[in-house]
Motif scaffolding. Structure first.
Motif: not given
Length: 118
Positions: A11-19, A63-80
């Motif tokens: 998947i190509y996505a836009f996660h990360g803390c950097l602008v 869920e990967m299509g929703i931007r997050s700063k942290l991979l942990e946040h994405v992982g939890k959303r997928i699980i939930d």
């Protein structure tokens, strides 16, 4: 208990803390394993009696299509979301990997693995 796995969902996505990560994006790999009682499906041969891996892949993609700063946040959303939408699933393990992360070194990927049970 049985396991259904989806390996290396690209998947190509836009996660990360950097602008810049939010603007440029990056390649990701997601590995997913779900645990469920699949005895009935093995007997009936009916899709309605198992966990549809097409739906699992769609959840990951959404869920990967929703931007997050942290991979942990994405992982939890997928699980939930898996627990919310797929009642047969009793356990989920997901690894979200960022390929070629911008961390100032020669690192092929960074990843976060999260697991949860119902």
């Amino acid at each position: 208990m049985s396991t259904i796995r989806l390996k290396n969902i690209k998947i190509y996505a836009f996660h990360g803390c950097l602008v810049e990560e939010g603007k440029i994006g990056s390649d990701y790999l997601v590995n997913l394993a779900v645990k469920a009682d699949l005895k009935r499906a093995a007997h009936t041969d009916e899709l309605s009696d198992t966990v549809d891996y097409v739906q699992l892949q769609k959840i990951v993609k959404d869920e990967m299509g929703i931007r997050s700063k942290l991979l942990e946040h994405v992982g939890k959303r997928i699980i939930d979301r898996i627990f919310e939408q797929l009642p047969l699933v009793n356990g989920v393990k997901v690894t979200v990997s960022k390929v070629n992360p911008p961390i100032g070194g020669d690192v092929s990927e960074v990843s976060v693995t999260m697991a949860s049970e119902r």
